[in-house]
Design a protein around this motif. Structure first.
Motif, mmCIF file in Angstrom:
data_model
loop_
_atom_site.group_PDB
_atom_site.id
_atom_site.type_symbol
_atom_site.label_atom_id
_atom_site.label_comp_id
_atom_site.label_asym_id
_atom_site.label_seq_id
_atom_site.Cartn_x
_atom_site.Cartn_y
_atom_site.Cartn_z
ATOM 1 N N VAL A 87 0.846 -1.184 0.000
ATOM 2 C CA VAL A 87 0.000 0.000 0.000
ATOM 3 C C VAL A 87 0.886 1.240 0.000
ATOM 4 N N GLN A 88 0.570 2.142 -0.905
ATOM 5 C CA GLN A 88 1.284 3.416 -0.928
ATOM 6 C C GLN A 88 0.282 4.550 -0.855
ATOM 7 N N LEU A 89 0.537 5.487 0.040
ATOM 8 C CA LEU A 89 -0.308 6.662 0.188
ATOM 9 C C LEU A 89 0.475 7.893 -0.233
ATOM 10 N N GLN A 90 -0.247 8.854 -0.758
ATOM 11 C CA GLN A 90 0.388 10.106 -1.150
ATOM 12 C C GLN A 90 -0.527 11.263 -0.824
ATOM 13 N N ALA A 91 -0.033 12.174 -0.014
ATOM 14 C CA ALA A 91 -0.761 13.418 0.240
ATOM 15 C C ALA A 91 -0.241 14.478 -0.720
ATOM 16 N N SER A 92 -1.150 15.274 -1.237
ATOM 17 C CA SER A 92 -0.760 16.329 -2.167
ATOM 18 C C SER A 92 -1.707 17.506 -2.019
ATOM 19 N N GLY A 93 -1.323 18.601 -2.661
ATOM 20 C CA GLY A 93 -2.182 19.773 -2.676
ATOM 21 C C GLY A 93 -1.726 20.900 -1.778
ATOM 22 N N GLY A 94 -0.635 20.705 -1.077
ATOM 23 C CA GLY A 94 -0.137 21.762 -0.219
ATOM 24 C C GLY A 94 0.399 22.938 -1.010
ATOM 25 N N GLY A 95 0.681 24.008 -0.299
ATOM 26 C CA GLY A 95 1.204 25.197 -0.952
ATOM 27 C C GLY A 95 1.191 26.371 -0.018
ATOM 28 N N LEU A 96 1.377 27.532 -0.605
ATOM 29 C CA LEU A 96 1.394 28.780 0.144
ATOM 30 C C LEU A 96 0.050 29.471 -0.017
ATOM 31 N N VAL A 97 -0.535 29.865 1.091
ATOM 32 C CA VAL A 97 -1.835 30.518 1.050
ATOM 33 C C VAL A 97 -1.864 31.610 2.112
ATOM 34 N N GLN A 98 -2.602 32.664 1.843
ATOM 35 C CA GLN A 98 -2.733 33.729 2.830
ATOM 36 C C GLN A 98 -3.716 33.338 3.916
ATOM 37 N N ALA A 99 -3.518 33.909 5.060
ATOM 38 C CA ALA A 99 -4.448 33.676 6.166
ATOM 39 C C ALA A 99 -5.859 34.039 5.725
ATOM 40 N N GLY A 100 -6.786 33.179 6.097
ATOM 41 C CA GLY A 100 -8.170 33.357 5.670
ATOM 42 C C GLY A 100 -8.520 32.628 4.395
ATOM 43 N N GLY A 101 -7.501 32.151 3.719
ATOM 44 C CA GLY A 101 -7.717 31.452 2.460
ATOM 45 C C GLY A 101 -8.042 29.980 2.647
ATOM 46 N N SER A 102 -8.086 29.277 1.515
ATOM 47 C CA SER A 102 -8.461 27.860 1.518
ATOM 48 C C SER A 102 -7.480 27.028 0.712
ATOM 49 N N HIS A 112 -2.033 1.962 9.892
ATOM 50 C CA HIS A 112 -1.070 0.980 9.403
ATOM 51 C C HIS A 112 -0.117 1.548 8.357
ATOM 52 N N HIS A 113 -0.592 2.525 7.622
ATOM 53 C CA HIS A 113 0.206 3.037 6.515
ATOM 54 C C HIS A 113 0.194 4.549 6.537
ATOM 55 N N TRP A 114 1.310 5.120 6.146
ATOM 56 C CA TRP A 114 1.468 6.572 6.124
ATOM 57 C C TRP A 114 2.016 7.009 4.781
ATOM 58 N N GLY A 115 1.546 8.152 4.355
ATOM 59 C CA GLY A 115 2.057 8.737 3.129
ATOM 60 C C GLY A 115 3.093 9.806 3.449
ATOM 61 N N GLN A 116 3.795 10.214 2.417
ATOM 62 C CA GLN A 116 4.672 11.364 2.562
ATOM 63 C C GLN A 116 3.818 12.609 2.709
ATOM 64 N N GLY A 117 4.298 13.547 3.424
ATOM 65 C CA GLY A 117 3.503 14.724 3.716
ATOM 66 C C GLY A 117 3.533 15.758 2.616
ATOM 67 N N THR A 118 2.663 16.726 2.768
ATOM 68 C CA THR A 118 2.628 17.874 1.876
ATOM 69 C C THR A 118 2.634 19.126 2.745
ATOM 70 N N LEU A 119 3.432 20.096 2.344
ATOM 71 C CA LEU A 119 3.635 21.288 3.165
ATOM 72 C C LEU A 119 2.560 22.333 2.891
#
Length: 124
Positions: free
Chosen positions: A1-16, A112-119
Motif C-alpha cells: 500500500v502506498q499513500l500520497q498526500a498532495s495539494g499543499g502550498g502557500l496561502v494567505q491567512a483566511g484562504g483555503s 497501518h500506513h502513512w504517506g509522505q507529507g505535503t507542506l
C-alpha cells in the motif's frame, strides 16, 4: 500500500486549500483515513479522520473550518481547509487504518500506513 498526500502550498491567512490523499494497492473506503500535521518544532498532531462508514472526526483546533470527504470513484480522501490561520502551517500527512471497527482516530498507532507529507504554509 502506498499513500500520497498532495495539494499543499502557500496561502494567505483566511484562504483555503484542498489536500488530497490517494492510495495504490488498497481501497481507501475499506478502511479509515486520518489526517495529521506536524508544525516546525512541534509534535505531530491529529487533525481529523473519516471512518470506514463515513463518519468524520475533527480536532477542536480545526472543527468548523476543515472538512474531510471521500471520492469513491477516485479512491481519494480530501481535506478541505478553509479560514486558514498562521498556526495551520505544517506538513500534513494522511494515514490509513485497514478495516473497520472502533478506533481512536487521533492516535498515530491506530494507522497501518502513512504517506509522505505535503507542506502547507499560511502567510499573513
Amino acid at each position: 500500500v502506498q499513500l500520497q498526500a498532495s495539494g499543499g502550498g502557500l496561502v494567505q491567512a483566511g484562504g483555503s486549500l484542498k489536500l488530497s490523499c490517494t492510495a495504490s494497492g488498497f481501497r481507501l473506503d475499506d478502511g479509515a483515513v486520518g489526517w495529521f500535521r506536524q508544525a516546525p518544532g512541534k509534535e505531530r498532531e491529529a487533525v481529523g479522520s473519516i471512518s470506514i462508514r463515513g463518519g468524520t472526526y475533527y480536532s477542536d483546533s480545526v472543527k468548523g473550518r476543515f472538512t474531510i470527504s471521500r471520492d469513491y470513484a477516485k479512491n481519494t480522501v480530501y481535506l478541505q481547509m478553509n479560514s486558514l490561520k498562521l498556526e495551520d502551517t505544517a506538513v500534513y500527512y494522511c494515514a490509513l487504518k485497514e478495516g473497520g471497527g472502533p478506533y481512536l482516530w487521533g492516535l498515530s498507532v491506530e494507522y497501518h500506513h502513512w504517506g509522505q507529507g505535503t507542506l502547507v504554509t499560511v502567510s499573513s
